[in-house]
Write a protein that holds these residues in place. Structure first.
Motif, PDB file in Angstrom:
ATOM      1  N   UNK A   1     -12.693  16.310 -15.798  1.00 47.29           N
ATOM      2  CA  UNK A   1     -12.044  16.399 -14.290  1.00 47.29           C
ATOM      3  C   UNK A   1     -12.027  15.041 -13.503  1.00 47.29           C
ATOM      4  N   UNK A   2     -10.772  14.735 -12.915  1.00 49.31           N
ATOM      5  CA  UNK A   2     -10.736  13.551 -12.173  1.00 49.31           C
ATOM      6  C   UNK A   2     -11.588  13.476 -10.878  1.00 49.31           C
ATOM      7  N   UNK A   3     -11.887  12.523 -10.327  1.00 53.63           N
ATOM      8  CA  UNK A   3     -12.539  12.495  -8.981  1.00 53.63           C
ATOM      9  C   UNK A   3     -11.572  12.313  -8.046  1.00 53.63           C
ATOM     10  N   UNK A   4     -11.674  13.247  -6.970  1.00 56.79           N
ATOM     11  CA  UNK A   4     -10.688  13.088  -5.888  1.00 56.79           C
ATOM     12  C   UNK A   4     -10.733  11.770  -5.154  1.00 56.79           C
ATOM     13  N   UNK A   5     -11.765  11.136  -4.897  1.00 52.49           N
ATOM     14  CA  UNK A   5     -11.565   9.623  -4.670  1.00 52.49           C
ATOM     15  C   UNK A   5     -10.811   8.670  -5.368  1.00 52.49           C
ATOM     16  N   UNK A   6     -10.912   8.882  -6.687  1.00 55.98           N
ATOM     17  CA  UNK A   6     -10.058   8.138  -7.533  1.00 55.98           C
ATOM     18  C   UNK A   6      -8.939   8.500  -7.387  1.00 55.98           C
ATOM     19  N   UNK A   7      -8.567   9.676  -7.372  1.00 55.61           N
ATOM     20  CA  UNK A   7      -7.174  10.184  -7.340  1.00 55.61           C
ATOM     21  C   UNK A   7      -6.514   9.800  -5.795  1.00 55.61           C
ATOM     22  N   UNK A   8      -7.260   9.707  -4.817  1.00 57.84           N
ATOM     23  CA  UNK A   8      -6.919   9.252  -3.658  1.00 57.84           C
ATOM     24  C   UNK A   8      -6.358   7.696  -3.732  1.00 57.84           C
ATOM     25  N   UNK A   9      -7.216   7.080  -4.326  1.00 55.00           N
ATOM     26  CA  UNK A   9      -6.994   5.712  -4.712  1.00 55.00           C
ATOM     27  C   UNK A   9      -5.489   5.193  -5.278  1.00 55.00           C
ATOM     28  N   UNK A  10      -5.412   6.437  -6.348  1.00 51.46           N
ATOM     29  CA  UNK A  10      -4.152   6.139  -7.213  1.00 51.46           C
ATOM     30  C   UNK A  10      -2.791   6.341  -6.085  1.00 51.46           C
ATOM     31  N   UNK A  11      -2.931   7.546  -5.297  1.00 53.34           N
ATOM     32  CA  UNK A  11      -2.045   8.059  -4.543  1.00 53.34           C
ATOM     33  C   UNK A  11      -1.686   6.694  -3.463  1.00 53.34           C
ATOM     34  N   UNK A  12      -2.650   6.184  -3.038  1.00 52.28           N
ATOM     35  CA  UNK A  12      -2.432   5.047  -1.830  1.00 52.28           C
ATOM     36  C   UNK A  12      -1.812   4.015  -2.665  1.00 52.28           C
ATOM     37  N   UNK A  13      -2.255   3.479  -3.700  1.00 52.57           N
ATOM     38  CA  UNK A  13      -1.519   2.541  -4.779  1.00 52.57           C
ATOM     39  C   UNK A  13      -0.088   2.860  -4.925  1.00 52.57           C
ATOM     40  N   UNK A  26      -3.389  -0.161   6.575  1.00 53.38           N
ATOM     41  CA  UNK A  26      -4.517   0.452   6.323  1.00 53.38           C
ATOM     42  C   UNK A  26      -3.933   2.161   6.291  1.00 53.38           C
ATOM     43  N   UNK A  27      -4.327   2.635   4.882  1.00 51.81           N
ATOM     44  CA  UNK A  27      -4.075   3.806   4.475  1.00 51.81           C
ATOM     45  C   UNK A  27      -5.463   4.732   4.023  1.00 51.81           C
ATOM     46  N   UNK A  28      -5.661   5.701   4.913  1.00 51.52           N
ATOM     47  CA  UNK A  28      -6.806   6.466   4.308  1.00 51.52           C
ATOM     48  C   UNK A  28      -6.625   7.933   3.706  1.00 51.52           C
ATOM     49  N   UNK A  29      -7.597   8.528   3.148  1.00 51.50           N
ATOM     50  CA  UNK A  29      -7.350   9.991   2.893  1.00 51.50           C
ATOM     51  C   UNK A  29      -7.024  11.080   3.899  1.00 51.50           C
ATOM     52  N   UNK A  30      -7.274  10.430   5.186  1.00 50.94           N
ATOM     53  CA  UNK A  30      -6.983  11.303   6.215  1.00 50.94           C
ATOM     54  C   UNK A  30      -5.567  11.301   6.883  1.00 50.94           C
ATOM     55  N   UNK A  31      -4.671  10.527   6.171  1.00 51.52           N
ATOM     56  CA  UNK A  31      -3.495  10.110   6.589  1.00 51.52           C
ATOM     57  C   UNK A  31      -2.355  11.003   5.960  1.00 51.52           C
ATOM     58  N   UNK A  32      -1.276  11.534   6.649  1.00 51.12           N
ATOM     59  CA  UNK A  32      -0.276  12.372   6.250  1.00 51.12           C
ATOM     60  C   UNK A  32       0.779  11.326   5.570  1.00 51.12           C
ATOM     61  N   UNK A  33       1.459  11.658   4.719  1.00 52.71           N
ATOM     62  CA  UNK A  33       2.269  10.562   4.036  1.00 52.71           C
ATOM     63  C   UNK A  33       3.726  10.825   5.318  1.00 52.71           C
ATOM     64  N   UNK A  34       3.610  11.765   5.753  1.00 51.13           N
ATOM     65  CA  UNK A  34       5.164  11.881   6.911  1.00 51.13           C
ATOM     66  C   UNK A  34       4.787  10.925   8.143  1.00 51.13           C
ATOM     67  N   UNK A  35       3.412  10.824   8.259  1.00 48.29           N
ATOM     68  CA  UNK A  35       2.864  10.166   9.521  1.00 48.29           C
ATOM     69  C   UNK A  35       3.066   8.813   9.354  1.00 48.29           C
ATOM     70  N   UNK A  36       3.042   8.292   7.943  1.00 45.69           N
ATOM     71  CA  UNK A  36       3.214   6.857   7.419  1.00 45.69           C
ATOM     72  C   UNK A  36       4.594   6.589   7.346  1.00 45.69           C
ATOM     73  N   UNK A  37       5.381   7.296   7.436  1.00 45.64           N
ATOM     74  CA  UNK A  37       6.928   7.025   7.254  1.00 45.64           C
ATOM     75  C   UNK A  37       7.410   7.343   6.047  1.00 45.64           C
ATOM     76  N   UNK A  38       6.728   8.019   5.077  1.00 43.13           N
ATOM     77  CA  UNK A  38       7.195   8.414   3.762  1.00 43.13           C
ATOM     78  C   UNK A  38       8.100   9.436   3.794  1.00 43.13           C
ATOM     79  N   UNK A  39       9.258   9.290   3.438  1.00 42.75           N
ATOM     80  CA  UNK A  39      10.264  10.542   3.390  1.00 42.75           C
ATOM     81  C   UNK A  39      10.104  11.501   2.304  1.00 42.75           C
ATOM     82  N   UNK A  40      10.651  12.399   2.250  1.00 42.16           N
ATOM     83  CA  UNK A  40      10.334  13.557   1.148  1.00 42.16           C
ATOM     84  C   UNK A  40      10.820  12.994   0.058  1.00 42.16           C
ATOM     85  N   UNK A  41      11.607  12.183  -0.307  1.00 42.71           N
ATOM     86  CA  UNK A  41      12.183  11.665  -1.825  1.00 42.71           C
ATOM     87  C   UNK A  41      11.007  10.846  -2.059  1.00 42.71           C
TER      88      UNK A  41
END
Length: 82
Positions: A1-13, A26-41
């Motif tokens: 099983x992958x560690x959630x913290x490691x997966x968080x870093x992959x997602x942020x990258x 600055x991007x953290x685990x508590x951020x929502x992609x939509x709030x960061x301006x990441x669209x659905x695509x």
């Protein structure tokens, strides 16, 4: 099983690669992609790239529900466990 913290870093990258204007933000685990301006695509691209890195093949519909990056990472971590 992958560690959630490691997966968080992959997602942020992947977010930084998919949305270059967020490269220095600055991007953290508590951020929502939509709030960061990441669209659905872009969100789909980030999730697909992350799943490829994790060697996962799961339907996107199974990934609805997480409200932020950390929750998404935790969900993906459970999927890597099989």
């Amino acid at each position: 099983m992958q560690d959630a913290n490691k997966i968080t870093q992959i997602i942020i990258a992947e977010i930084r690669e998919t949305v270059p204007e967020l490269a220095d933000q600055e991007i953290s685990a508590s951020d929502a992609m939509a709030e960061l301006g990441v669209d659905s695509i872009e969100r789909s691209e980030v999730i697909i790239a992350t799943m490829e890195k994790l060697g996962l093949k799961i339907p996107m519909v199974q990934l609805h529900g997480p409200r932020n990056i950390g929750e998404l990472a935790a969900l993906l971590a459970t999927k890597t466990a099989g």
